[in-house]
Design a protein around this motif. Structure first.
Motif, PDB file in Angstrom:
ATOM      1  N   VAL A 189       0.688  -1.179  -0.628  1.00 14.71           N
ATOM      2  CA  VAL A 189      -0.205   0.121   0.219  1.00 14.71           C
ATOM      3  C   VAL A 189       0.610   1.365  -0.180  1.00 14.71           C
ATOM      4  N   PHE A 190       2.131   1.472   0.578  1.00 11.93           N
ATOM      5  CA  PHE A 190       2.797   2.153   0.553  1.00 11.93           C
ATOM      6  C   PHE A 190       4.159   2.398   0.074  1.00 11.93           C
ATOM      7  N   GLU A 191       4.449   1.268  -1.051  1.00 14.12           N
ATOM      8  CA  GLU A 191       5.860   1.053  -1.212  1.00 14.12           C
ATOM      9  C   GLU A 191       6.349   1.209  -0.173  1.00 14.12           C
ATOM     10  N   TYR A 192       6.342   0.775   1.248  1.00 16.13           N
ATOM     11  CA  TYR A 192       7.403   1.121   2.027  1.00 16.13           C
ATOM     12  C   TYR A 192       8.228  -0.276   2.337  1.00 16.13           C
ATOM     13  N   ASP A 193       9.425  -0.374   1.795  1.00 15.11           N
ATOM     14  CA  ASP A 193       9.891  -1.894   1.996  1.00 15.11           C
ATOM     15  C   ASP A 193      10.590  -1.613   3.464  1.00 15.11           C
ATOM     16  N   ILE A 194      10.348  -2.399   4.600  1.00 10.60           N
ATOM     17  CA  ILE A 194      10.669  -1.732   5.732  1.00 10.60           C
ATOM     18  C   ILE A 194      12.392  -2.908   6.528  1.00 10.60           C
ATOM     19  N   THR A 195      12.853  -4.087   5.610  1.00  9.46           N
ATOM     20  CA  THR A 195      13.770  -4.788   5.468  1.00  9.46           C
ATOM     21  C   THR A 195      15.154  -3.577   4.946  1.00  9.46           C
ATOM     22  N   ALA A 196      14.423  -2.402   4.112  1.00  7.43           N
ATOM     23  CA  ALA A 196      15.529  -1.852   3.393  1.00  7.43           C
ATOM     24  C   ALA A 196      16.291  -0.473   4.662  1.00  7.43           C
ATOM     25  N   GLY A 197      18.374  -0.681   3.790  1.00  3.34           N
ATOM     26  CA  GLY A 197      18.485  -0.607   5.265  1.00  3.34           C
ATOM     27  C   GLY A 197      18.343  -0.922   6.771  1.00  3.34           C
ATOM     28  N   ARG A 198      17.838  -2.226   6.764  1.00  2.00           N
ATOM     29  CA  ARG A 198      17.657  -2.533   7.945  1.00  2.00           C
ATOM     30  C   ARG A 198      18.040  -4.364   7.870  1.00  2.00           C
ATOM     31  N   PRO A 199      19.200  -4.685   7.525  1.00  2.00           N
ATOM     32  CA  PRO A 199      19.470  -6.049   6.969  1.00  2.00           C
ATOM     33  C   PRO A 199      19.743  -7.168   7.896  1.00  2.00           C
ATOM     34  N   LYS A 200      19.636  -6.449   9.195  1.00  2.00           N
ATOM     35  CA  LYS A 200      19.294  -7.616  10.294  1.00  2.00           C
ATOM     36  C   LYS A 200      18.166  -7.700  10.624  1.00  2.00           C
ATOM     37  N   LEU A 201      16.676  -7.283  10.327  1.00  2.00           N
ATOM     38  CA  LEU A 201      15.418  -7.499   9.911  1.00  2.00           C
ATOM     39  C   LEU A 201      15.777  -8.165   8.594  1.00  2.00           C
ATOM     40  N   GLY A 202      15.978  -7.721   7.801  1.00  2.00           N
ATOM     41  CA  GLY A 202      15.919  -8.620   6.623  1.00  2.00           C
ATOM     42  C   GLY A 202      16.017 -10.656   6.924  1.00  2.00           C
ATOM     43  N   ALA A 203      17.505 -10.922   7.834  1.00  2.00           N
ATOM     44  CA  ALA A 203      18.191 -11.862   7.607  1.00  2.00           C
ATOM     45  C   ALA A 203      16.833 -12.445   8.791  1.00  2.00           C
ATOM     46  N   TRP A 204      16.272 -11.369   9.937  1.00  2.00           N
ATOM     47  CA  TRP A 204      15.952 -12.422  10.826  1.00  2.00           C
ATOM     48  C   TRP A 204      14.671 -12.995  10.008  1.00  2.00           C
ATOM     49  N   ILE A 205      14.364 -12.029   9.263  1.00  2.00           N
ATOM     50  CA  ILE A 205      12.212 -12.364   8.573  1.00  2.00           C
ATOM     51  C   ILE A 205      12.701 -13.706   7.789  1.00  2.00           C
ATOM     52  N   GLU A 206      13.843 -13.628   7.125  1.00  2.00           N
ATOM     53  CA  GLU A 206      14.461 -14.604   6.359  1.00  2.00           C
ATOM     54  C   GLU A 206      14.437 -15.727   7.264  1.00  2.00           C
ATOM     55  N   GLU A 207      15.402 -15.965   8.207  1.00  2.00           N
ATOM     56  CA  GLU A 207      15.594 -17.168   8.941  1.00  2.00           C
ATOM     57  C   GLU A 207      14.793 -17.803   9.644  1.00  2.00           C
ATOM     58  N   LEU A 208      13.758 -16.973   9.923  1.00  2.00           N
ATOM     59  CA  LEU A 208      12.425 -17.296  10.749  1.00  2.00           C
ATOM     60  C   LEU A 208      11.311 -17.917   9.589  1.00  2.00           C
ATOM     61  N   ASN A 209      11.763 -17.830   8.739  1.00  2.00           N
ATOM     62  CA  ASN A 209      10.871 -18.605   7.604  1.00  2.00           C
ATOM     63  C   ASN A 209      11.486 -20.145   6.977  1.00  2.00           C
ATOM     64  N   LYS A 210      12.306 -20.205   7.645  1.00  2.00           N
ATOM     65  CA  LYS A 210      13.102 -21.650   7.722  1.00  2.00           C
ATOM     66  C   LYS A 210      12.964 -22.694   8.981  1.00  2.00           C
ATOM     67  N   ILE A 211      12.246 -22.027   9.694  1.00  2.00           N
ATOM     68  CA  ILE A 211      11.406 -22.911  11.159  1.00  2.00           C
ATOM     69  C   ILE A 211      10.597 -23.304  10.730  1.00  2.00           C
ATOM     70  N   ASP A 212      10.459 -24.756  10.940  1.00  2.00           N
ATOM     71  CA  ASP A 212       8.793 -25.450  10.412  1.00  2.00           C
ATOM     72  C   ASP A 212       7.433 -24.931  11.942  1.00  2.00           C
ATOM     73  N   ALA A 213       7.574 -24.620  12.946  1.00  2.00           N
ATOM     74  CA  ALA A 213       6.757 -24.248  13.549  1.00  2.00           C
ATOM     75  C   ALA A 213       6.223 -23.306  13.400  1.00  2.00           C
ATOM     76  N   TYR A 214       6.921 -21.806  12.969  1.00  2.00           N
ATOM     77  CA  TYR A 214       6.415 -21.192  12.307  1.00  2.00           C
ATOM     78  C   TYR A 214       6.069 -20.834  10.968  1.00  2.00           C
ATOM     79  N   LYS A 215       6.363 -21.810  10.052  1.00  2.00           N
ATOM     80  CA  LYS A 215       6.280 -21.496   8.416  1.00  2.00           C
ATOM     81  C   LYS A 215       4.502 -22.517   8.723  1.00  2.00           C
ATOM     82  N   GLN A 216       4.278 -23.460   9.890  1.00  2.00           N
ATOM     83  CA  GLN A 216       3.253 -23.901   9.898  1.00  2.00           C
ATOM     84  C   GLN A 216       1.723 -23.395  10.137  1.00  2.00           C
ATOM     85  N   THR A 217       1.957 -22.305  10.934  1.00  3.09           N
ATOM     86  CA  THR A 217       0.898 -21.092  11.250  1.00  3.09           C
ATOM     87  C   THR A 217       1.101 -20.211  10.456  1.00  3.09           C
TER      88      THR A 217
END
Length: 237
Positions: A189-217
């Motif tokens: 809606v706002f064309e706002y990428d929350i991970t731009a300039g926040r590499p740790k946040l982007g990596a965190w989201i990516e890492e969490l998406n490898k966790i089955d317990a999270y992906k299942q939900t």
């Protein structure tokens, strides 16, 4: 770690559904598949491998059964948790409760410094969520930036991809259901990428998406989410 087998999810109960027996010794999580608050407890349950110990009772929130408020949880919201002859609620309390009262991998740190930081993160999460929701009515790039910066800075405190370093914890559980929704809506809606300039946040989201317990939900439809938030926050503009 929870098994990778895909759980067969029961259909949501609507106003016509019969009430499951109350206090029959079954431990139940009253939930909604699209609710980020309830998702926190669902992630915790799955990560600890409690799929057979904690039964999901999903509700159709727009058409929820009257018995839920009258006989189960007077607050009439999800999540709520039926265990040992009582019903308890509030998602942050429940993730701690499930973590400390059931077997499975711990989501709480032993280290005193990390324990303190976990409490700091949990006490900030309501401000984080509230600030981002409020920003939808204005300019999120200006109004929500500070709280996303808070997360980026938090991720720098310890070595590792998660908020407490190497180990997935209740801190990650508390934030991710909202971050995933905010990322979709703000981008769309706002064309706002929350991970731009926040590499740790982007990596965190990516890492969490490898966790089955999270992906299942992850059961909400991104398009429906965007429409829902638009109606809720932008309809009057």
């Amino acid at each position: 770690m929870a098994t990778e087998t895909v759980e067969s999810l029961p259909p949501p109960l609507n106003a016509t559904a019969e009430q499951p027996p109350l206090f029959d010794g079954t431990t139940r999580l009253y939930t909604s598949y699209g609710c980020p608050f309830a998702q926190r407890v669902w992630i915790t349950r799955n990560y600890k491998g409690l799929q057979d110990k904690i039964k999901l009772v999903p509700l159709d929130l727009p058409n929820r059964p009257a018995w839920y408020k009258e006989k189960v949880y007077p607050e009439n919201k999800v999540p709520s948790f039926e265990h040992n002859g009582k019903i308890i609620g509030e998602s942050l309390d429940l993730i701690k409760y499930v973590d400390s009262n059931f077997e499975g991998p711990s989501l709480s740190p032993n280290d005193a410094d990390k324990k303190k930081f976990l409490e700091e993160l949990l006490s900030y999460v309501d401000k984080f969520v509230g600030t981002v929701f409020t920003s939808f009515k204005g300019d999120p790039t200006k109004e929500a930036g500070a709280v996303f910066d808070y997360l980026e800075d938090a991720l720098k405190k310890y070595e590792g991809p998660f908020l407490l370093g190497q180990d997935f914890s209740l801190a990650d559980v508390a934030y991710i259901p909202f971050v995933e929704r905010f990322q979709i809506f703000l981008s769309e809606v706002f064309e706002y990428d929350i991970t731009a300039g926040r590499p740790k946040l982007g990596a965190w989201i990516e890492e969490l998406n490898k966790i089955d317990a999270y992906k299942q939900t992850k059961k909400f439809d991104p398009k429906q989410l965007v429409e829902y938030y638009k109606q809720r926050f932008l309809a009057q503009n």
